[in-house]
Design a protein around this motif. Structure first.
Motif, mmCIF file in Angstrom:
data_model
loop_
_atom_site.group_PDB
_atom_site.id
_atom_site.type_symbol
_atom_site.label_atom_id
_atom_site.label_comp_id
_atom_site.label_asym_id
_atom_site.label_seq_id
_atom_site.Cartn_x
_atom_site.Cartn_y
_atom_site.Cartn_z
ATOM 1 N N PHE A 209 0.843 -1.194 0.000
ATOM 2 C CA PHE A 209 0.000 0.000 0.000
ATOM 3 C C PHE A 209 0.883 1.251 0.000
ATOM 4 C CE2 PHE A 209 0.801 -1.249 4.348
ATOM 5 C CZ PHE A 209 1.073 -0.062 5.011
ATOM 6 N N ASP A 210 0.281 2.377 -0.361
ATOM 7 C CA ASP A 210 1.021 3.639 -0.397
ATOM 8 C C ASP A 210 0.840 4.459 0.875
ATOM 9 O OD1 ASP A 210 2.211 3.699 -3.147
ATOM 10 O OD2 ASP A 210 0.111 3.399 -3.667
ATOM 11 N N TYR A 211 -0.376 4.437 1.442
ATOM 12 C CA TYR A 211 -0.672 5.163 2.676
ATOM 13 C C TYR A 211 -1.628 4.357 3.527
ATOM 14 C CZ TYR A 211 1.615 9.397 1.100
ATOM 15 O OH TYR A 211 2.558 10.308 0.692
ATOM 16 N N ASN A 212 -1.529 4.566 4.832
ATOM 17 C CA ASN A 212 -2.439 3.966 5.793
ATOM 18 C C ASN A 212 -2.987 5.084 6.672
ATOM 19 O OD1 ASN A 212 -2.082 2.383 8.918
ATOM 20 N ND2 ASN A 212 -3.735 1.935 7.524
ATOM 21 N N LEU A 213 -4.297 5.077 6.829
ATOM 22 C CA LEU A 213 -4.992 6.034 7.687
ATOM 23 C C LEU A 213 -5.549 5.265 8.873
ATOM 24 C CD1 LEU A 213 -6.561 8.744 8.276
ATOM 25 C CD2 LEU A 213 -8.360 7.811 6.804
ATOM 26 N N ILE A 214 -5.340 5.762 10.082
ATOM 27 C CA ILE A 214 -5.901 5.144 11.276
ATOM 28 C C ILE A 214 -6.670 6.211 12.038
ATOM 29 C CG2 ILE A 214 -5.443 3.949 13.447
ATOM 30 C CD1 ILE A 214 -2.837 2.923 12.135
ATOM 31 N N ILE A 215 -7.972 5.941 12.224
ATOM 32 C CA ILE A 215 -8.817 6.851 12.997
ATOM 33 C C ILE A 215 -9.392 6.072 14.162
ATOM 34 C CG2 ILE A 215 -10.806 8.403 12.988
ATOM 35 C CD1 ILE A 215 -10.500 8.659 9.978
ATOM 36 N N THR A 216 -9.358 6.670 15.333
ATOM 37 C CA THR A 216 -9.935 6.067 16.530
ATOM 38 C C THR A 216 -11.266 6.750 16.822
ATOM 39 O OG1 THR A 216 -7.708 5.703 17.378
ATOM 40 C CG2 THR A 216 -9.510 5.541 18.958
ATOM 41 N N PHE A 217 -12.285 5.922 17.088
ATOM 42 C CA PHE A 217 -13.611 6.406 17.455
ATOM 43 C C PHE A 217 -13.974 5.861 18.825
ATOM 44 C CE2 PHE A 217 -13.559 6.210 12.831
ATOM 45 C CZ PHE A 217 -14.004 7.481 12.489
ATOM 46 N N GLU A 218 -14.725 6.621 19.593
ATOM 47 C CA GLU A 218 -15.136 6.203 20.935
ATOM 48 C C GLU A 218 -15.977 4.927 20.910
ATOM 49 O OE1 GLU A 218 -14.512 7.425 24.006
ATOM 50 O OE2 GLU A 218 -13.324 9.130 23.342
ATOM 51 N N ASN A 219 -16.813 4.772 19.865
ATOM 52 C CA ASN A 219 -17.761 3.649 19.844
ATOM 53 C C ASN A 219 -18.336 3.468 18.442
ATOM 54 O OD1 ASN A 219 -19.806 5.702 19.571
ATOM 55 N ND2 ASN A 219 -19.639 6.006 21.785
ATOM 56 N N LEU A 220 -19.199 2.474 18.295
ATOM 57 C CA LEU A 220 -19.814 2.190 16.995
ATOM 58 C C LEU A 220 -20.678 3.341 16.500
ATOM 59 C CD1 LEU A 220 -20.850 -1.565 17.340
ATOM 60 C CD2 LEU A 220 -19.253 -0.600 15.680
ATOM 61 N N GLU A 221 -21.355 4.009 17.402
ATOM 62 C CA GLU A 221 -22.207 5.132 17.004
ATOM 63 C C GLU A 221 -21.383 6.213 16.313
ATOM 64 O OE1 GLU A 221 -22.252 3.870 20.242
ATOM 65 O OE2 GLU A 221 -24.079 2.699 19.951
ATOM 66 N N ASP A 222 -20.202 6.499 16.855
ATOM 67 C CA ASP A 222 -19.366 7.543 16.273
ATOM 68 C C ASP A 222 -18.870 7.177 14.873
ATOM 69 O OD1 ASP A 222 -19.760 9.082 18.499
ATOM 70 O OD2 ASP A 222 -17.715 8.902 19.275
#
Length: 141
Positions: free
Chosen positions: A96-109
């Protein structure tokens, strides 16, 4: 003497085993990270394979995609980067060329994020730069 050494060795192994297998007390994490995640936290990992032949200015423009996503209110943490030059192994995929990682508090978010107008607009605007995207979502237990 042999019996004392055996008992002492058994006590050390038993204690170490109890530490490894014991439940984690509330409010603590086995992670050494200073941003430990709570159960129910969602880790949204997105892998991008960019189109071949992009100029360096086009690749820089693509990076604005990540900046646009940072403004979505439900994103707890957002990081991105290129594949690390780790040792090549049969289980490693650095294609892959880039990886994005996002953290969310929960499934709703994450559900809000997926349909958020800023996310949809950014994906539409910047999709011209990628040929493949792969998403892997994890829920922390």
């Amino acid at each position: 003497m042999k019996r004392r050494s055996f008992i002492k060795g058994t006590a050390i192994v038993t204690t170490a085993s109890a530490i490894v297998t014991s439940p984690v007390p509330e409010g603590f994490s086995r992670s050494k990270s200073d941003h430990a995640n709570n159960p129910g936290t969602i880790i949204h990992s997105v892998y991008f394979w960019l189109k071949k032949g992009l100029s360096s200015s086009e690749e820089k423009e693509f990076l604005n995609f990540f900046q646009a996503l940072k403004n979505i209110p439900v994103t707890k943490k957002l990081t991105f980067g290129k594949p690390a030059p780790t040792t090549t192994r049969s289980v490693t995929d650095n294609t892959f060329d880039y990886n994005l990682i996002i953290t969310f508090e929960n499934l709703e978010d994450i559900n809000v994020y997926e349909t958020h107008p800023d996310h949809l607009a950014a994906a539409q605007k910047y999709s011209k730069f990628w040929e493949r995207v792969q998403v892997r979502d994890t829920i922390i237990t």
